[in-house]
Design an enzyme around this catalytic site. Structure first.
Site, PDB file in Angstrom:
ATOM      1  N   SER A 192       0.836  -1.200   0.000  1.00 34.86           N
ATOM      2  CA  SER A 192       0.000   0.000   0.000  1.00 34.86           C
ATOM      3  C   SER A 192       0.880   1.263   0.000  1.00 34.86           C
ATOM      4  O   SER A 192       1.689   1.433  -0.915  1.00 34.86           O
ATOM      5  CB  SER A 192      -0.951  -0.067   1.199  1.00 34.86           C
ATOM      6  OG  SER A 192      -1.975   0.852   1.069  1.00 34.86           O
ATOM      7  N   ASP A 346     -10.130  -3.180  -5.212  1.00 38.29           N
ATOM      8  CA  ASP A 346      -9.210  -2.246  -4.568  1.00 38.29           C
ATOM      9  C   ASP A 346      -9.185  -0.972  -5.406  1.00 38.29           C
ATOM     10  O   ASP A 346      -8.990  -1.042  -6.628  1.00 38.29           O
ATOM     11  CB  ASP A 346      -7.810  -2.906  -4.533  1.00 38.29           C
ATOM     12  CG  ASP A 346      -6.749  -2.040  -3.858  1.00 38.29           C
ATOM     13  OD1 ASP A 346      -7.072  -0.915  -3.425  1.00 38.29           O
ATOM     14  OD2 ASP A 346      -5.595  -2.502  -3.787  1.00 38.29           O
ATOM     15  N   HIS A 376      -8.161  -4.995  -0.892  1.00 37.49           N
ATOM     16  CA  HIS A 376      -7.016  -4.239  -0.386  1.00 37.49           C
ATOM     17  C   HIS A 376      -6.639  -4.673   1.034  1.00 37.49           C
ATOM     18  O   HIS A 376      -7.495  -4.825   1.891  1.00 37.49           O
ATOM     19  CB  HIS A 376      -7.288  -2.735  -0.404  1.00 37.49           C
ATOM     20  CG  HIS A 376      -6.065  -1.931  -0.104  1.00 37.49           C
ATOM     21  ND1 HIS A 376      -5.108  -1.684  -1.053  1.00 37.49           N
ATOM     22  CD2 HIS A 376      -5.604  -1.368   1.047  1.00 37.49           C
ATOM     23  CE1 HIS A 376      -4.115  -0.993  -0.506  1.00 37.49           C
ATOM     24  NE2 HIS A 376      -4.394  -0.789   0.772  1.00 37.49           N
TER      25      HIS A 376
END
Ligand SMILES: *[C@@H]1O[C@H](CO)[C@@H](O)[C@H](O)[C@H]1NC(C)=O
Length: 406
Positions: A192, A346, A376
């Protein structure tokens, strides 16, 4: 009395339904578990909004609760030696294989950058600690997990600069020798926002004329890579998905740069671009950079960019250290081989897909793994009670790639 009871019951039912029901697609496995997990995250987010509104504690301050709940003290065990050190002023946690006396064999190394939108998270969280230990055991690697400072207290470029300083310190021959690390087998990786930092570090090292030790690989797990177009098909399709809804991602982006709330509002409506950024829109033009199969029913329209930006925030947004996808081809060509993991559900899917595409077009060896049932953050959901089978599969595949490529 009786009707009061029914009213309360209905109210509770409605609230529960509101919280628990989220549009989780059928393809996602263990949907109920994800609904309950997401319910916790959304409740916390609402609480954080309320707290900020009442002037008690700011939004991210309340969200940090997640980091504390999952906090651990990283300690050595019989297989892994753990030390907390300071690399050129930057805190790091170093995980090493515990071989008494040492066998003289040089090891691989992975520099790991945790996620959390540059605002949350820590190396000292259960899932990151566990991942580091697994990498040590399965790869016989040294893992350096960087504890960079966070926004909104420290805006861009502080988090990036902390990471870069820590990495540069580690990549010195005498430091690598101290940890018995092979200078030819070092990777940078992160999930991320950590994937954002990892991609940016890989680019900056290649641009650095004094850098002697080069990276062998970069592994980017559902990375954030650009802030120019926050309305790509994946942002549109997944704006209400669990764990990372669009509002939260935009909040992270805006808080990374400034505490001025007007940037958040402009980013939400994708009207934050200015004349200064217009020439870079070609690097995020998804009508060209996304395979047809990801277009879905969405039609491309370039983000508006008319007036110029008097606050100069856009100068930070288009800095490649914040948006690595905006790097020109000449910066992508020399990059080390890459692993890019993306998830269908995501908002960041298209960031990763477009970066994989641009890297490949520039001759970089890319392994792109797309999880059509992925969401995600899944790779960090590997601890009871929020462990997901898909998270374990992702982790296995990721570590296998490192085993074969590092
Ligand atoms: C994006 O690509 C399309 C198709 O090639 C093109 O018509 C459009 O002008 C491009 N937009 C930007 C902003 O680069």
């Amino acid at each position: 009395m009786r009707s009061n009871g029914i009213f309360i019951l209905l109210l509770l039912g409605a609230l529960t339904a509101y919280y628990v029901y989220s549009p989780i697609p059928d393809e996602i496995e263990e949907r109920w578990k994800l609904m309950v997990t997401d319910c916790f995250f959304r409740s916390l987010s609402h609480l954080a909004d309320l707290s900020e509104l009442l002037g008690l504690k700011d939004y991210m301050g309340v969200m940090m609760f997640i980091t504390f709940v999952e906090g651990v003290v990283p300690v050595s065990d019989e297989r892994v030696r753990v030390t907390e050190e300071v690399f050129d002023g930057v805190e790091v946690v170093v995980y090493e294989p515990d071989q008494q006396g040492g066998d003289g064999e040089l090891r691989r190394a992975v520099v790991y950058l945790h996620g959390g939108g540059w605002c949350l998270g820590s190396s000292r969280m259960g899932p990151y600690d566990l991942l580091a230990r697994q990498m040590v055991s399965e790869l016989n690697a040294v893992v350096v997990s960087v504890e960079y400072r966070l926004a909104p207290e420290h805006h861009f470029p502080v988090p990036f600069e902390d990471v870069y300083r820590g990495v540069k310190h580690f990549l010195q021959r005498h430091v690598l020798a101290r940890y018995s690390v092979d200078p030819g087998r070092i990777a940078v990786s992160g999930d991320s926002a950590g994937g954002n930092l990892a991609a940016a570090v890989a680019q900056q090292l290649e641009q650095d004329p004094d850098q002697q030790v080069a990276l062998k690989a970069q592994a980017l797990l559902y990375p954030v890579l650009q802030a120019l177009d926050l309305n790509t098909p994946s942002y549109q399709q997944n704006q209400d998905m669990p764990i990372l809804p669009k509002t939260l991602m935009v909040r992270f982006w805006s808080e990374y740069f400034t505490s001025d709330k007007s940037l958040f509002r402009a980013m939400m409506s994708n009207s934050h671009n200015s004349l200064e950024s217009a020439s870079l829109l070609k690097f995020v033009n998804w009508s060209v950079l996304l395979p047809e199969s990801f277009h879905r029913p969405y039609k491309y329209s370039a983000p508006a960019a008319e007036s110029s930006d008097p606050s100069h925030t856009i100068a930070a947004i288009i800095d490649t250290r914040a948006s690595p996808l905006l790097a020109p081809d000449s910066m992508l060509r020399p990059l080390p081989k890459a692993y890019v993991l993306t998830c269908e559900y995501d908002v960041l899917r298209d960031d990763g897909v477009m970066y994989a595409m641009r890297l490949r077009r520039n001759g970089v060896d890319v392994t792109h793994e797309h999880y059509s049932a992925g969401f995600h953050g899944a790779l960090m959901f590997t601890l009871w009670p929020t462990d997901f089978k898909i998270g374990h599969r992702m982790k296995d595949n990721y570590i296998r790639w490192l085993k074969q490529n590092l």
